[in-house]
Design an enzyme around this catalytic site. Structure first.
Site, PDB file in Angstrom:
ATOM      1  CB  CYS A 176      -0.894   0.010   1.232  1.00  0.00           C
ATOM      2  SG  CYS A 176      -1.828   1.558   1.420  1.00  0.00           S
ATOM      3  CG  ASP A 186      -2.275  -3.898  -0.762  1.00  0.00           C
ATOM      4  OD1 ASP A 186      -3.024  -4.059   0.218  1.00  0.00           O
ATOM      5  OD2 ASP A 186      -1.935  -2.786  -1.177  1.00  0.00           O
TER       6      ASP A 186
END
Length: 155
Positions: A53, A60
């Protein structure tokens, strides 16, 4: 070009290669398509793709499916694996990662057609799926469904 020389320009395959530190530093390589008189689809699946992120630095995770109908070039798979791995320390939103990968491959390969499905695991309780393609799918090439179910949580 003879068959034994079509791979002469590869710099990573068959060698110890460090994971690139960023997508910009990653070297994507291509080889001539030895079956360019046939129309067919190629699929790469990366079920454990990771990036960061850009705001929190938290990881992620996504399941990527890349399909393309080659013209004159094929992507060399080790270079693709290293390129995708280079995103693990790269901060970008899901949309940016997915579309950037699709565009870079399309620029490199100049395929008849390319699509990428980025099936991202939830961030903040909401999965974000991102899809990119270069144009209309060819009608005379078998293009199977990407086969990734929509996110269902525990259900």
């Amino acid at each position: 070009m003879s068959d034994e020389n079509i791979y002469a320009n590869l710099t990573q395959l068959g060698r110890r290669t460090e994971l690139p530190t960023s997508p910009e530093q990653a070297v994507l390589e291509r080889v001539p398509n030895p079956q360019k008189d046939a129309r067919y689809a190629v699929r790469f699946t990366a079920p454990e793709f990771t990036s960061l992120c850009p705001l929190t630095g938290q990881p992620d995770f996504a399941h990527l499916v890349i399909d393309y109908v080659p013209a004159g070039w094929l992507v060399e798979s080790k270079s693709l694996k290293l390129y995708l791995g280079s995103f693990r320390n790269h901060g970008a939103f899901h949309e940016d990662c997915t579309v950037s990968i699709g565009r870079r491959l399309a620029d490199l390969l100049e395929p008849e057609w390319l699509r990428i499905g980025g099936y991202w695991y939830p961030r903040g309780g909401m999965p974000i799926d991102v899809f990119y393609q270069t144009g209309e799918p060819p009608r005379d090439v078998w293009l199977p469904d990407q086969g990734v179910a929509t996110y269902r949580g525990r259900g």
